[in-house]
Design an enzyme around this catalytic site. Structure first.
Site, PDB file in Angstrom:
ATOM      1  N   ASP A 183       2.369   7.781   5.460  1.00 50.63           N
ATOM      2  CA  ASP A 183       2.727   9.057   6.096  1.00 50.63           C
ATOM      3  C   ASP A 183       4.066   9.596   5.653  1.00 50.63           C
ATOM      4  O   ASP A 183       4.447  10.701   6.049  1.00 50.63           O
ATOM      5  CB  ASP A 183       2.743   8.859   7.622  1.00 50.63           C
ATOM      6  CG  ASP A 183       1.353   8.542   8.124  1.00 50.63           C
ATOM      7  OD1 ASP A 183       1.170   7.487   8.751  1.00 50.63           O
ATOM      8  OD2 ASP A 183       0.436   9.330   7.817  1.00 50.63           O
TER       9      ASP A 183
ATOM     10  N   HIS B 138       5.023  -0.828   9.165  1.00 53.82           N
ATOM     11  CA  HIS B 138       3.560  -0.941   9.238  1.00 53.82           C
ATOM     12  C   HIS B 138       3.212  -2.289   9.832  1.00 53.82           C
ATOM     13  O   HIS B 138       3.889  -3.279   9.578  1.00 53.82           O
ATOM     14  CB  HIS B 138       2.947  -0.828   7.830  1.00 53.82           C
ATOM     15  CG  HIS B 138       1.495  -0.510   7.845  1.00 53.82           C
ATOM     16  ND1 HIS B 138       0.535  -1.469   8.008  1.00 53.82           N
ATOM     17  CD2 HIS B 138       0.844   0.672   7.743  1.00 53.82           C
ATOM     18  CE1 HIS B 138      -0.660  -0.907   7.996  1.00 53.82           C
ATOM     19  NE2 HIS B 138      -0.509   0.395   7.839  1.00 53.82           N
TER      20      HIS B 138
HETATM   21  C1  SDX Z   1      -0.576   4.432  10.026  1.00 54.79           C
HETATM   22  O1  SDX Z   1      -2.816   0.177  10.919  1.00 54.79           O
HETATM   23  C2  SDX Z   1      -2.958   0.943   9.932  1.00 54.79           C
HETATM   24  O2  SDX Z   1      -3.499   0.589   8.892  1.00 54.79           O
HETATM   25  C3  SDX Z   1      -2.457   2.358  10.134  1.00 54.79           C
HETATM   26  C4  SDX Z   1      -2.479   3.273   8.916  1.00 54.79           C
HETATM   27  C5  SDX Z   1      -3.880   3.592   8.497  1.00 54.79           C
HETATM   28  O3  SDX Z   1      -4.064   3.969   7.331  1.00 54.79           O
HETATM   29  O4  SDX Z   1      -4.787   3.569   9.368  1.00 54.79           O
HETATM   30  O5  SDX Z   1      -1.798   2.646   7.841  1.00 54.79           O
HETATM   31  C6  SDX Z   1      -1.800   4.605   9.207  1.00 54.79           C
HETATM   32  O6  SDX Z   1      -0.667   4.484  11.222  1.00 54.79           O
HETATM   33  C7  SDX Z   1       0.717   4.126   9.326  1.00 54.79           C
HETATM   34  C8  SDX Z   1       1.888   3.867  10.343  1.00 54.79           C
HETATM   35  C9  SDX Z   1       2.414   5.257  10.765  1.00 54.79           C
HETATM   36  N1  SDX Z   1       3.378   5.119  11.882  1.00 54.79           N
HETATM   37  C10 SDX Z   1       4.673   5.389  11.702  1.00 54.79           C
HETATM   38  O7  SDX Z   1       5.202   5.649  10.621  1.00 54.79           O
HETATM   39  C11 SDX Z   1       5.476   5.362  13.013  1.00 54.79           C
HETATM   40  C12 SDX Z   1       6.778   4.580  12.778  1.00 54.79           C
HETATM   41  N2  SDX Z   1       6.420   3.144  12.595  1.00 54.79           N
HETATM   42  C13 SDX Z   1       6.544   2.281  13.782  1.00 54.79           C
HETATM   43  O8  SDX Z   1       6.131   2.926  14.957  1.00 54.79           O
HETATM   44  C14 SDX Z   1       5.926   0.891  13.519  1.00 54.79           C
HETATM   45  O9  SDX Z   1       6.398   0.470  12.314  1.00 54.79           O
HETATM   46  C15 SDX Z   1       4.424   0.708  13.539  1.00 54.79           C
HETATM   47  C16 SDX Z   1       3.804   1.208  14.788  1.00 54.79           C
HETATM   48  C17 SDX Z   1       3.803   1.370  12.376  1.00 54.79           C
HETATM   49  C18 SDX Z   1       4.155  -0.806  13.434  1.00 54.79           C
HETATM   50  O10 SDX Z   1       4.636  -1.372  14.597  1.00 54.79           O
HETATM   51  P1  SDX Z   1       4.490  -2.968  14.857  1.00 54.79           P
HETATM   52  O11 SDX Z   1       3.728  -3.627  13.790  1.00 54.79           O
HETATM   53  O12 SDX Z   1       4.032  -3.157  16.268  1.00 54.79           O
HETATM   54  O13 SDX Z   1       5.955  -3.454  14.647  1.00 54.79           O
HETATM   55  P2  SDX Z   1       7.041  -3.495  15.766  1.00 54.79           P
HETATM   56  O14 SDX Z   1       7.029  -2.189  16.525  1.00 54.79           O
HETATM   57  O15 SDX Z   1       6.863  -4.755  16.515  1.00 54.79           O
HETATM   58  O16 SDX Z   1       8.370  -3.508  14.894  1.00 54.79           O
HETATM   59  C19 SDX Z   1       8.935  -4.745  14.435  1.00 54.79           C
HETATM   60  C20 SDX Z   1      10.445  -4.477  14.408  1.00 54.79           C
HETATM   61  C21 SDX Z   1      10.989  -3.990  15.751  1.00 54.79           C
HETATM   62  O17 SDX Z   1      12.370  -4.346  15.803  1.00 54.79           O
HETATM   63  P3  SDX Z   1      12.767  -5.772  16.593  1.00 54.79           P
HETATM   64  O18 SDX Z   1      12.175  -5.633  17.986  1.00 54.79           O
HETATM   65  O19 SDX Z   1      12.125  -6.872  15.780  1.00 54.79           O
HETATM   66  O20 SDX Z   1      14.274  -5.785  16.583  1.00 54.79           O
HETATM   67  O21 SDX Z   1      10.728  -3.395  13.484  1.00 54.79           O
HETATM   68  C22 SDX Z   1      11.274  -2.287  14.187  1.00 54.79           C
HETATM   69  C23 SDX Z   1      10.941  -2.483  15.645  1.00 54.79           C
HETATM   70  O22 SDX Z   1      11.929  -1.879  16.479  1.00 54.79           O
HETATM   71  N3  SDX Z   1      10.641  -1.087  13.645  1.00 54.79           N
HETATM   72  C24 SDX Z   1      11.274   0.038  13.347  1.00 54.79           C
HETATM   73  C25 SDX Z   1      10.294   0.890  12.808  1.00 54.79           C
HETATM   74  N4  SDX Z   1       9.108   0.274  12.796  1.00 54.79           N
HETATM   75  C26 SDX Z   1       9.327  -0.959  13.325  1.00 54.79           C
HETATM   76  N5  SDX Z   1      12.559   0.412  13.493  1.00 54.79           N
HETATM   77  C27 SDX Z   1      12.873   1.679  13.077  1.00 54.79           C
HETATM   78  N6  SDX Z   1      11.981   2.551  12.546  1.00 54.79           N
HETATM   79  C28 SDX Z   1      10.682   2.193  12.392  1.00 54.79           C
HETATM   80  N7  SDX Z   1       9.805   3.039  11.881  1.00 54.79           N
END
Ligand code: SDX
Length: 427
Positions: free
Chosen positions: A363, A306
């Site tokens: 989710d 998140h």
């Molecule tokens: C919702 O914003 C809100 O409040 C949203 C929400 C709401 O109520 O409105 O809470 C609802 O959207 C919840 C989130 C649902 N999405 C998912 O579950 C999709 C999977 N999650 C990822 O796509 C991600 O965690 C995000 C999009 C939710 C957050 O992305 P960020 O904050 O931009 O973080 P990032 O992509 O920069 O990740 C940081 C690191 C990265 O690795 P490094 O580059 O540091 O090596 O964490 C890794 C990412 O690769 N990472 C994950 C991951 N999420 C982040 N690796 C594996 N699996 C994951 N799910």
């Protein structure tokens, strides 16, 4: 409120002093509004460090896993309140008296029907359209039917539009489902609760009586509460941006629906269930965890991570409890729940996820509950949109009440400098 300042010193330039503003809770903010006039912009793609507005609706502490709606903790609301009472709180700022609540419920209940002509709109879509595409289209089309609530500068018009959206979203959402399965639309019933009415419009048919299961009704109401609002997430920011130009409220909510649909946002619940189905057994989990950590693999663990929560999403905790309640009530054993719990256990003990503070989010469990309730995965984000409509409206309303200023970000331009044009096309 500001009693602190920061000084920005650029080489060879006079120092720039900026106010530091602080709110009731959370991070202080550097007020950069005067920077543009001094020839400087801030740069923050994805707005990881940017406060886009001032708000009093919802507060999130990502490190502590805290979520407050008008100061009330989400776990207390999910346990002791109901969705319409939470809607009242989000929209009005205080918990309602019984009389205020009764009046609010009567108004919401009395606006659940949609203009009969709108039913014909559905027939312009293919039956196999994704319900989110239909919901987005029909919600935007509502702007064409309610001309008496179009002037967003009139508070009464804004209030009417807010009630219409809150009341009609379950009706339109259920119609998206009925249309996709070729069953007749079911009209709303004023004798049922908000959640019960939605379940009835989803599952009842003209052929036999449908009785709302009170456990499923309570579970649906809790799912709606847990998804009601969440500060300045992508879809809420979209609604605020669309609304900042004075756009029609139905069109603004349609824009929010479009943004929520993305798998990185509200589409994650549908994607998470598909992921669990693809993993299918506990034995396959290590391979998927390996792929999630592989930078060369675009696979992510859906329902994990998140932008704000770097601790447990407090909604996921309540959702997991609800998941067990629903499965126990239905006497169901869902292998996917076993896969989900083992995946959660493995990920929470894996250094990759620990270092990045990746926890299950709202989710992660919701898809298992909705599937157990007989709802197809294509409808999961529709239900998320239905629940979040009140949050979008509350922020849209707050933006208007505070005096709107059109959202117009700037950029870091790295394109060509000016150059002479000569066409290469044949005369
Ligand atoms: C919702 O914003 C809100 O409040 C949203 C929400 C709401 O109520 O409105 O809470 C609802 O959207 C919840 C989130 C649902 N999405 C998912 O579950 C999709 C999977 N999650 C990822 O796509 C991600 O965690 C995000 C999009 C939710 C957050 O992305 P960020 O904050 O931009 O973080 P990032 O992509 O920069 O990740 C940081 C690191 C990265 O690795 P490094 O580059 O540091 O090596 O964490 C890794 C990412 O690769 N990472 C994950 C991951 N999420 C982040 N690796 C594996 N699996 C994951 N799910």
């Amino acid at each position: 409120m500001s009693d602190k300042k920061v000084t920005l010193t650029l080489q060879g330039e006079a120092p720039v002093e900026l106010d530091v503003l602080h709110g009731t809770l959370g991070q202080d903010v550097v007020d950069v509004r005067t920077l543009g006039a001094q020839g400087l912009f801030t740069y923050d793609p994805g707005f990881t460090s940017t406060a886009s507005c001032e708000s009093q609706i919802t507060y999130i502490d990502g490190d502590e896993g805290i979520l407050l709606h008008r100061g009330f903790p989400i776990d207390q609301l999910a346990t002791h309140s109901n969705y319409l009472e939470v809607c009242y709180i989000l929209l009005n700022g205080e918990a309602p008296t019984q009389a205020q609540f009764d009046d609010f419920c009567t108004t919401v209940t009395r606006h659940t029907m949609i203009h009969e002509q709108i039913t014909r709109l559905f027939h312009g879509f293919r039956r196999d359209s994704h319900p989110m595409a239909v919901l987005c289209g029909v919600t935007g089309a509502l702007a064409a039917f309610y001309h008496d609530s179009l002037d967003v500068n009139i508070e009464r018009h804004r209030e009417i539009a807010a009630f219409r959206l809150l009341s009609k979203m379950p009706t339109v959402a259920a119609m998206c489902y009925k249309y996709s399965i070729g069953q007749p639309f079911v009209y709303p019933r004023n004798d049922l609760s908000y959640a019960g009415n939605f379940l009835n419009m989803m599952f009842s048919t003209p052929c036999e009586e449908y009785v709302v299961n009170p456990v499923l009704e309570r579970a649906m109401d809790r799912i709606l509460i847990l998804h009601a609002d969440h500060e300045q997430n992508a879809s809420t920011s979209t609604v605020r941006t669309a609304g900042s130009s004075g756009a029609n409220p139905f069109a603004c909510i349609a824009a929010g629906i479009a943004s929520l649909w993305g798998p990185a946002h509200g589409g994650a619940n549908e994607a998470c269930l598909r992921m669990l189905e693809e993993i299918s057994t506990v034995e396959h989990i290590p391979e998927f965890v390996r792929r999630a950590k592989d930078k060369n693999d675009s696979f992510r663990l859906m329902g994990f991570g998140h932008r704000v929560y770097k601790n447990y999403d407090p909604r996921a905790t309540v959702m997991r409890e609800t998941c067990h309640e629903v499965l126990n009530e239905l006497g169901m054993k869902d292998d996917l729940l076993e896969v989900a719990m083992e995946l959660e256990h493995i990920a929470l003990n894996d250094p990759y996820f620990i270092e990045r503070k990746l926890y299950p989010n709202v989710d992660f469990y919701s898809g298992i509950i909705l599937k157990a309730m007989g709802i197809p995965s294509s409808m999961f984000t529709v239900i998320f949109a239905m629940a979040r409509t009140v949050g979008w409206i509350a922020h849209w309303k707050e933006m208007h009440d505070d005096g709107i200023k059109i959202a117009r970000p700037r950029q870091l331009y790295t394109g060509y400098e000016a150059r002479e044009f000569s066409s290469q096309l044949k005369e």
